[in-house]
Design an enzyme around this catalytic site. Structure first.
Site, PDB file in Angstrom:
ATOM      1  N   LYS A   1       0.861  -1.178   0.000  1.00 27.67           N
ATOM      2  CA  LYS A   1       0.000   0.000   0.000  1.00 27.67           C
ATOM      3  C   LYS A   1       0.906   1.239   0.000  1.00 27.67           C
ATOM      4  O   LYS A   1       1.971   1.219   0.622  1.00 27.67           O
ATOM      5  CB  LYS A   1      -0.879  -0.017   1.257  1.00 27.67           C
ATOM      6  CG  LYS A   1      -1.743   1.226   1.431  1.00 27.67           C
ATOM      7  CD  LYS A   1      -2.806   1.341   0.369  1.00 27.67           C
ATOM      8  CE  LYS A   1      -3.236   2.786   0.139  1.00 27.67           C
ATOM      9  NZ  LYS A   1      -4.011   2.951  -1.105  1.00 27.67           N
TER      10      LYS A   1
ATOM     11  N   LEU B   1      -4.838   7.361  -0.192  1.00 26.61           N
ATOM     12  CA  LEU B   1      -3.561   7.030   0.450  1.00 26.61           C
ATOM     13  C   LEU B   1      -3.643   6.825   1.951  1.00 26.61           C
ATOM     14  O   LEU B   1      -2.709   7.164   2.683  1.00 26.61           O
ATOM     15  CB  LEU B   1      -2.508   8.096   0.137  1.00 26.61           C
ATOM     16  CG  LEU B   1      -1.925   8.048  -1.274  1.00 26.61           C
ATOM     17  CD1 LEU B   1      -0.925   9.173  -1.467  1.00 26.61           C
ATOM     18  CD2 LEU B   1      -1.266   6.706  -1.573  1.00 26.61           C
TER      19      LEU B   1
ATOM     20  N   CYS C   1       0.459  11.767  -6.926  1.00 25.10           N
ATOM     21  CA  CYS C   1      -0.123  12.560  -5.839  1.00 25.10           C
ATOM     22  C   CYS C   1       0.085  14.042  -6.098  1.00 25.10           C
ATOM     23  O   CYS C   1       1.071  14.440  -6.693  1.00 25.10           O
ATOM     24  CB  CYS C   1       0.534  12.226  -4.514  1.00 25.10           C
ATOM     25  SG  CYS C   1       1.078  10.569  -4.430  1.00 25.10           S
TER      26      CYS C   1
ATOM     27  N   GLY D   1      -2.573  -3.197 -15.430  1.00 24.80           N
ATOM     28  CA  GLY D   1      -3.813  -2.538 -15.834  1.00 24.80           C
ATOM     29  C   GLY D   1      -4.764  -3.572 -16.397  1.00 24.80           C
ATOM     30  O   GLY D   1      -4.650  -3.972 -17.550  1.00 24.80           O
TER      31      GLY D   1
ATOM     32  N   GLY E   1      -3.856  -5.997  -9.779  1.00 27.62           N
ATOM     33  CA  GLY E   1      -4.524  -5.234  -8.729  1.00 27.62           C
ATOM     34  C   GLY E   1      -5.964  -5.660  -8.520  1.00 27.62           C
ATOM     35  O   GLY E   1      -6.280  -6.554  -7.728  1.00 27.62           O
TER      36      GLY E   1
HETATM   37  C1  LIG Z   1      -8.263   0.199  -4.158  1.00 29.06           C
HETATM   38  C2  LIG Z   1      -7.018   0.587  -4.917  1.00 29.06           C
HETATM   39  C3  LIG Z   1      -5.987   1.259  -4.244  1.00 29.06           C
HETATM   40  C4  LIG Z   1      -4.814   1.618  -4.908  1.00 29.06           C
HETATM   41  N1  LIG Z   1      -3.815   2.245  -4.218  1.00 29.06           N
HETATM   42  C5  LIG Z   1      -2.646   2.538  -4.847  1.00 29.06           C
HETATM   43  C6  LIG Z   1      -1.540   3.112  -4.132  1.00 29.06           C
HETATM   44  O1  LIG Z   1      -1.607   3.330  -2.904  1.00 29.06           O
HETATM   45  N2  LIG Z   1      -0.402   3.422  -4.808  1.00 29.06           N
HETATM   46  C7  LIG Z   1      -0.270   3.162  -6.164  1.00 29.06           C
HETATM   47  O2  LIG Z   1       0.775   3.417  -6.730  1.00 29.06           O
HETATM   48  N3  LIG Z   1      -1.295   2.599  -6.859  1.00 29.06           N
HETATM   49  C8  LIG Z   1      -2.466   2.284  -6.244  1.00 29.06           C
HETATM   50  N4  LIG Z   1      -3.497   1.694  -6.966  1.00 29.06           N
HETATM   51  C9  LIG Z   1      -3.330   1.436  -8.417  1.00 29.06           C
HETATM   52  C10 LIG Z   1      -2.937  -0.003  -8.696  1.00 29.06           C
HETATM   53  O3  LIG Z   1      -1.712  -0.339  -8.060  1.00 29.06           O
HETATM   54  C11 LIG Z   1      -2.834  -0.267 -10.217  1.00 29.06           C
HETATM   55  O4  LIG Z   1      -1.882   0.616 -10.776  1.00 29.06           O
HETATM   56  C12 LIG Z   1      -4.152  -0.053 -10.952  1.00 29.06           C
HETATM   57  O5  LIG Z   1      -5.230  -0.484 -10.158  1.00 29.06           O
HETATM   58  C13 LIG Z   1      -4.214  -0.764 -12.317  1.00 29.06           C
HETATM   59  O6  LIG Z   1      -4.102  -2.170 -12.199  1.00 29.06           O
HETATM   60  P1  LIG Z   1      -5.385  -3.184 -12.132  1.00 29.06           P
HETATM   61  O7  LIG Z   1      -6.271  -2.849 -13.283  1.00 29.06           O
HETATM   62  O8  LIG Z   1      -4.798  -4.547 -12.169  1.00 29.06           O
HETATM   63  O9  LIG Z   1      -6.060  -2.882 -10.837  1.00 29.06           O
HETATM   64  C14 LIG Z   1      -4.678   1.320  -6.310  1.00 29.06           C
HETATM   65  C15 LIG Z   1      -5.712   0.645  -6.977  1.00 29.06           C
HETATM   66  C16 LIG Z   1      -6.873   0.263  -6.301  1.00 29.06           C
HETATM   67  C17 LIG Z   1      -7.956  -0.464  -7.053  1.00 29.06           C
END
Ligand SMILES: Cc1cc2nc3c(=O)[nH]c(=O)nc-3n(C[C@H](O)[C@H](O)[C@H](O)COP(=O)(O)O)c2cc1C
Ligand SMILES: Cc1cc2nc3c(=O)[nH]c(=O)nc-3n(C[C@H](O)[C@H](O)[C@H](O)COP(=O)(O)OP(=O)(O)OC[C@H]3O[C@@H](n4cnc5c(N)ncnc54)[C@H](O)[C@@H]3O)c2cc1C
Ligand code: FES
Lengths: 303, 257
Positions: A45, A73, A128, A242, A264
């Site tokens: 996280k 965050l 951010c 993604g 993710g």
């Molecule tokens: C609930 C949630 C929280 C996330 N928190 C962060 C984070 O704290 N830092 C970060 O770099 N990306 C964060 N992401 C982005 C994911 O790491 C990833 O880049 C994005 O979801 C695309 O991948 P996916 O389609 O497999 O989910 C978050 C995504 C989700 C769904």
């Protein structure tokens, strides 16, 4: 059995499948469901120097084949992570990637300095808002991508630096190059795409923060295209993500040039998504007579 | 907790827009208990999030949930036929626990909040406890499970918002009307946020010191405590709690409602 090991900037991963930041916490909860030691790595996280409470709720909504989130965050802060979570993750014998965020360049320098040598890699979340730059994210303009990268890099003497790129920009390839020039050892992409879902009865956005980051299966074609563009632009390794839900999805990113992938949202849909992807990769390679996953990387043939 | 592929054994309407689904567990599952919940996939590619639904009943081989049709996800669930399979993560969260010395229990349920209350009745039936149940529905079309509530409760008060079944009123006012006679050792409640807020306000206004536990709802991502999507505020500025992992059942004084 085909080889699944990959090496990213000197760090060996037992396979190319890494848990994406923010969907996996610090691994403890998923480890109650399966042994997370099977994973190539875990991106934590997003961590900040001080604890953060995050955004008001609701923090999540659905679209067709996608979700939107605005967690803001929330995290316990670096000290708590170092004291309570790092040892557990290390004991699982999976690569530990600390995902970090900050509001100022000093924040990034400070958090990187404190993590140097303690984790396998640091992943810089530059989506951010930069308080000193009128709230515009560090990750938008190539000049500020380069600046924040070089500040982080100079604080990291022993630990390789991944810069995580935002897709909400003019050219993600130009920003990737800026990260490389700033000294990044690796780039990862994509972070979420900004979106909105409206409750028509209340005529209000469903998410308390109004907008949220779109992720999940539906964003995959966009992510694959961006990974392809970035792989052509830079020489450093690329981690793709993604919308990955299965081994075939992961292979699209690897063929486009990614050295590893992150997963993710699929962890929400299917808590066993990542172990299934790892098994699926192995099966696919064996069925196709491919001895080593690294042979697949960047083998894209354009029409 | 674990992820299982469960098989639908029954999926039928029990009131207007409310379905009961019983599904079979493919293996022995530890830890099922009243007040905990399951996170069930609606079984299509469009909905990436699972739906959190309270456990309404369970035995060695099956779990029963009752759900109201709200949006596309619960509608997709209602179309499942006997023999269809769904992916389900269970059991999740912390449930309701009746302590040994607590003999008289007040149950307050509003709308779909009655289902976890029924799970408490079922789990503690025949263990020498007395239940005083106060359940509220929108109108008579929404009334369900009243016979089972009646069979397992010492006293049952049913109210509806429009008075079309039972007295007119809400479950919280029905409870306060009966609190002295019931004289409960512990109070359990589940229902819409305004109902729980009214309960909290009224308990403190009347300086009632009986232990009280409430089950909260929040939109979820992972459902297992990893993503920090489902938070509520701990009372006294003590940060956030995760509804899915630290709850959904909390002591009423522990959280802001
Ligand atoms: C609930 C949630 C929280 C996330 N928190 C962060 C984070 O704290 N830092 C970060 O770099 N990306 C964060 N992401 C982005 C994911 O790491 C990833 O880049 C994005 O979801 C695309 O991948 P996916 O389609 O497999 O989910 C978050 C995504 C989700 C769904
Ligand atoms: C711990 C817990 C126990 C629950 N138990 C029951 C129960 O026993 N019976 C019952 O009928 N309902 C219960 N709910 C509410 C139920 O989860 C929602 O009504 C359901 O998710 C709506 O899905 P949908 O696709 O029909 O609606 P949509 O509005 O289309 O759903 C969109 C998204 O929002 C989420 N969502 C919408 N409303 C809620 C809500 N009230 N709470 C949490 N998430 C929501 C959905 O899960 C989904 O991710 C419970 C909720 C929680 C948190
Ligand atoms: S839904 Fe992920 S922490 Fe509760």
């Amino acid at each position: 059995m085909a080889n699944l090991k990959v090496n990213i900037c000197g760090v060996e991963l037992k396979n190319p499948v890494i848990a994406a930041s923010g969907t996996f916490g610090f691994g403890k909860e998923f480890n109650e469901i399966y042994d997370i030691g099977v994973l190539g790595g875990v991106s934590t996280k997003g961590l900040t120097l001080e604890p953060r409470l995050g955004n008001p709720v609701p923090r999540i909504a659905e679209g067709y084949g996608v979700i939107l989130n605005a967690v803001g965050l929330q995290n316990p802060g670096l000290d708590v992570f170092l004291e309570e979570d790092l040892d557990f993750l290390k004991s699982k014998n999976t690569a530990v990637i600390a995902n970090v965020a900050g509001k100022t360049l000093d924040d990034y320098a400070g958090i990187c300095a404190r993590l140097d040598g303690k984790v396998d890699m640091v992943e810089l979340n530059i989506s951010c808002p930069n308080v000193k730059c009128g709230g515009m994210a560090f990750g938008i303009r190539p000049e500020s991508v380069k600046e924040v990268t070089s500040v982080a890099k100079s604080a990291l003497k022993r630990t390789p630096l991944i810069v995580k790129l935002s897709p909400n920009v003019e050219s993600i390839a130009v920003n990737a190059l800026a990260a490389q020039e700033g000294g990044a050892d690796c780039v990862s992409l994509i972070n979420t795409l900004t979106g909105m879902v409206i409750d028509i009865e209340r005529r209000r956005p469903l998410i308390a923060n109004n907008t949220g980051g779109v992720s999940g299966a539906g964003i995959k074609p966009i992510a694959v295209r961006m990974v392809y563009e970035v792989c052509r632009a830079v020489d450093i390794p690329v981690i793709g993500m993604g919308g990955i839900t299965c081994a075939e999805d992961a292979l699209e990113f690897i063929i486009a040039g990614a050295a590893a992938v992150q997963v993710g949202t699929a962890n929400f849909t299917d808590t066993l998504a990542m172990p299934k992807i790892i098994e699926g990769l192995s099966r696919w390679l064996d069925a196709h007579g491919v001895k080593d996953i690294n042979e697949m990387r960047g083998t894209l043939v354009l029409n | 907790m674990k992820e299982l592929r469960v098989t639908v054994a029954e999926n039928v309407p029990i009131a207007k827009n409310v379905y009961k689904m019983r599904f079979l567990l493919p293996e022995k599952t530890e830890g099922l208990a009243c007040g905990k919940f399951v996170n069930i996939s609606v079984g299509d590619g469009a909905h990436l999030l699972r739906r959190p639904i309270a456990i309404c009943g369970y035995d060695e081989t099956s779990v029963t949930i009752c759900y109201q049709l709200k949006g596309a996800g619960t509608r997709a669930m209602s179309e499942k036929k006997v023999g269809d399979t769904l992916s389900c993560v269970l059991p999740l969260g912390n449930g309701f626990v009746v302590e040994e010395q607590e003999k008289r229990i007040a149950l307050i349920g509003g709308g779909v909040g009655i289902f976890p209350m029924l799970s408490v009745l079922r789990e503690y039936a025949g263990l020498g406890k007395e239940f005083y149940s106060y359940i509220g529905f929108r109108n008579k079309d929404a009334v369900c499970m009243e016979e089972e509530f009646s069979a397992l409760s010492q006293e049952l008060h049913i109210v509806t918002d429009d008075g079309s079944f039972g007295d007119r009123g809400n479950a919280v006012s029905a409870f306060f009307a009966g609190i002295d006679a019931a004289n409960p050792d512990v109070i359990f409640a589940c229902g819409p946020t305004p109902m729980l807020r009214a309960l909290k306000t009224e308990l403190s206004a009347r300086k009632v010191n009986i232990p009280c536990y409430v089950s909260l709802e929040e939109r979820m991502g992972c459902g297992i405590g990893a993503c920090l999507v489902c938070v509520c505020k701990r009372a006294g500025g003590k940060g956030n709690a995760r509804v899915c992992k630290d709850g959904p059942v909390f002591a009423i004084g522990e959280v802001e409602i």
